[in-house]
Design an enzyme around this catalytic site. Structure first.
Site, PDB file in Angstrom:
ATOM      1  CG  HIS A 108      -0.727  -4.413  -6.344  1.00  0.00           C
ATOM      2  ND1 HIS A 108      -0.062  -4.772  -5.187  1.00  0.00           N
ATOM      3  CD2 HIS A 108       0.237  -4.030  -7.217  1.00  0.00           C
ATOM      4  CE1 HIS A 108       1.234  -4.616  -5.369  1.00  0.00           C
ATOM      5  NE2 HIS A 108       1.447  -4.171  -6.592  1.00  0.00           N
ATOM      6  CD  GLU A 109      -0.153  -2.872 -11.053  1.00  0.00           C
ATOM      7  OE1 GLU A 109       0.489  -1.807 -10.988  1.00  0.00           O
ATOM      8  OE2 GLU A 109       0.374  -3.986 -10.882  1.00  0.00           O
ATOM      9  CG  HIS A 145       1.992   0.427  -7.426  1.00  0.00           C
ATOM     10  ND1 HIS A 145       2.907   0.575  -6.422  1.00  0.00           N
ATOM     11  CD2 HIS A 145       2.059  -0.876  -7.790  1.00  0.00           C
ATOM     12  CE1 HIS A 145       3.497  -0.596  -6.196  1.00  0.00           C
ATOM     13  NE2 HIS A 145       2.988  -1.495  -7.001  1.00  0.00           N
ATOM     14  CD  GLU A 196       5.547  -3.879  -5.749  1.00  0.00           C
ATOM     15  OE1 GLU A 196       4.451  -4.454  -5.819  1.00  0.00           O
ATOM     16  OE2 GLU A 196       5.944  -3.070  -6.618  1.00  0.00           O
TER      17      GLU A 196
END
Lengths: 188, 467
Positions: free
Chosen positions: B144-145, B148, B230
């Site tokens: 997930h990071e 980003h 997100e």
């Protein structure tokens, strides 16, 4: 007179637009191809790393599991095959065999508690498992990129640019592990 | 992937320009409101505020977060597994650079990524995250990071936050100056011509509207964008790992931990994987509000669990089912390959609670002294005495330190070579992690993989011979 001048102007304008599009499409393809090369290089790095780790692993296991010569030899053989493979297809095949051989080696290691507790073995196991994952993830990215690239060179109208500048299709790095190849037999 | 980034960039540009237009409109109409024909001055003032905010933010925002969080950079030997997981996700995302990894010793599980460029990016996790999640779940969080970082979210959200801040400040200034200085001006206006008066009234109304609605609109835009990003990072996480369930369980565990993060504030909350302020609340979930930076965690989990494959197309389908509407651009979906979900790896947590704390302590320069009674004592860096009393058995333990080597044979030449600091010597007693104190007082760590014959003290640069 004005009519001809105007038509000439429109014509020149059209040519400029087409040229700009060709340049854009060409650059896009080149960028994708470079990304592809880089993705392949990443797989290569991980495969090399795996080849480098295996001799250490075999040495460590030898000291503990003296009865497992056959398994160890299989691993070494599979490694040497993978090192000498040339084409993408051959390589994928050889790496599959190596993955299978490693799996059976780690399965054998389960029977030797001393070996399992050895810190060097634990380190090598983590490194090899992770390298295995890294190969899988790098392959995943490579195949995604191949897919995008192949789509780009096949769809209209970029396919003209692709044939004009010799952008060829690329092979996928397919993996069919032994247990994946034989579909699981479900019986009721 | 590549199209995804380009589409993102295009959308971001539209948003930033939209916010810039709001800012400039407030500046112009504010200027006109305060003094006639001062609109251009107002514009300049708006730009000045924006420039100042930009400068302040870009020079300090990340370092403020990192230092308030007391984050310590990890080396590969500190936690090889964590490095392996990050490296795996780097390969899956195709990111060109390995981000640096930081650890915060905090029991609240959470993670965030910072870095405006891939080359300077870093991912920070807490010890609470390390011991609560298993390998698949941690992989989901890292993915997930990485999403980003790959989508350039940090860069973009920083820009948007600066813009939002400028708009809020500027409209505040306009409103206040109207409140205190407006009355005198309106009297002088009444002397002007009738046409001028009418135009003034229109400008007054429009200006007031912008000063009041501008910040609200900008906030709505900002938060909508933050929530969308997100979701997109979740989609990327599922796609990189090919295992949406890992991220889903991780989100569940993070939101249900009910441990407040000690250093989170309202300003830094949007950066985390799960909003740390709402994760600490009783129900552990974000309200579905237009003013929240994260979508409700339960919603995110529901979408992830509703996926039938692991590709963007599957996330889009699950999103459509759960919320309606579209998330990912059609152009990206067109070339997105279909991906099946992989099997779980069944690996446990990469570190126990104690190990995770040890890693954090080592990274912040603690020394471990082992007593003969079996207790290990962590001595913080900066502890002055050369011995410490064991708290269990009471025996006095010496703190290992490097001894000075015998002086080198006398140099016969007339001009002695300049040796800034004499080398020290340290005798190893084991093969595991070892720490000792250099003569300058700082801690030097030897990892189990350390194999060389000498090491350099990071603080004073002195060479220490290891035997």
């Amino acid at each position: 007179m004005i009519g001809i001048g105007f038509i000439a102007l429109v014509f020149v304008g059209l040519v400029v637009v087409v040229l700009a599009w060709v340049a854009g499409a060409y650059n896009g393809l080149v960028r994708l191809r470079n990304q592809l090369e880089n993705a392949w290089a990443q797989i290569d790095v991980q495969l090399k790393r795996r080849h480098d780790l295996i001799p250490n692993l075999v040495e460590t296991v030898k000291g503990y599991a003296t009865h497992e010569r056959e398994t160890l030899e299989k691993v070494i053989q599979a490694r040497n095959m993978a090192v000498s493979a040339k084409t993408v297809g051959d390589r994928a095949e050889a790496e599959n065999v190596l993955t299978g051989a490693l799996k059976s080696l780690f399965a054998v290691a389960e029977a030797y508690p001393d070996l399992k507790a050895n810190s060097e073995f634990m380190r090598l196991q983590e490194e090899l498992t992770s390298t295995e994952n890294k190969v899988a993830f790098a392959r995943q990215f490579y195949n995604d990129t191949v897919m995008t690239y192949n789509t780009h060179i096949e769809v209209f109208p970029t396919n003209f640019i692709a044939t004009m500048f010799n952008f060829g299709r690329r092979e996928f790095f397919e993996v069919k592990a032994e247990d994946e190849r034989d579909a699981p037999a479900v019986k009721f | 992937m590549w199209e995804q980034i380009i589409a993102n960039r295009r959308r971001s540009a539209v948003l930033i320009i939209g916010m810039a237009v709001i800012l400039l409109l407030i500046g112009f109409s504010g200027g006109e409101l305060i003094a006639p024909n001062a609109g251009v001055l107002g514009l300049l003032f708006a730009l000045l505020i924006w420039g100042g905010m930009m400068l302040a933010y870009f020079t300090s925002a990340e370092s403020i977060l990192m230092s308030s969080a007391n984050a310590r950079e990890l080396k590969r030997e500190d936690s090889p597994q964590l490095f392996n997981i990050v490296d795996e996700m780097r390969l899956a995302s195709g990111l060109g650079f390995m981000p640096r990894i930081y650890l915060i010793d905090d029991p609240a599980p959470n993670a965030f990524a910072v870095g405006r460029k891939p080359e300077t990016s870093s991912i920070t996790v807490t010890t609470g995250l390390m011991y609560r999640l298993n390998r698949d779940e941690l992989q989901g969080v890292i993915a997930h990071e990485m999403g980003h970082l790959k989508n350039r979210d940090v860069q973009f959200m920083t820009l948007a936050a600066v813009m939002l801040g400028s708009i809020v400040i500027l409209s505040e200034i306009v409103r206040r100056s109207l409140w205190y200085g407006g009355r005198g001006r309106s009297r002088s206006d009444s002397r002007g011509g009738k046409d001028g008066g009418q135009a003034q009234i229109i400008i007054l109304i429009v200006g007031l509207l912008f000063a009041i609605l501008g910040p609200i609109m900008a906030q709505l835009l900002y938060f909508a964008c933050s929530r969308k990003r997100e979701y997109l990072a979740d989609a990327s996480g599922a796609q990189f790992t090919r295992y949406p369930e890992g991220l889903a369980t991780a989100l569940e565990k993070i939101s249900q931990a009910h441990v407040p993060l000690s250093f989170a504030s309202k300003a830094t909350a949007p950066m985390f994987i799960v909003n740390p302020l709402s994760a600490a609340s009783s129900d552990g979930d974000e309200a579905d509000s237009v003013f929240s930076s994260h979508p409700p965690t339960s919603e995110r989990i529901r979408i992830l669990r509703g996926m039938t494959g692991a590709s963007f197309t599957d996330y889009e389908a699950a999103y459509r089912k759960a919320k309606g509407g579209s998330l990912i651009g059609a152009q990206t979906l067109q070339s997105a390959p279909t991906e099946p979900i992989r099997a779980p790896s069944n690996a446990g947590p990469i570190q126990t609670r104690q190990d995770a704390h040890d890693v954090a302590r080592r990274a912040s320069g603690y020394m471990r002294v082992k007593c003969s009674c079996g207790l290990e004592i962590s001595v913080p860096e900066g502890y002055e005495q050369d011995s410490i009393r064991c708290i269990r058995c009471g025996s006095i333990l010496p703190i290992p330190s490097a001894a000075s080597t015998p002086p080198p044979p006398a140099v016969t030449s007339a001009v002695p070579p300049v040796i800034p600091l004499a080398p020290l010597q340290f005798h190893r007693t084991g093969t595991g992690w070892e720490a000792f104190r250099c003569a300058c007082g700082s801690t030097v760590q030897l990892s189990p993989a350390f194999d060389a014959s000498q090491i350099r003290c990071n603080a004073c640069g002195r060479t220490i011979i290891v035997t």
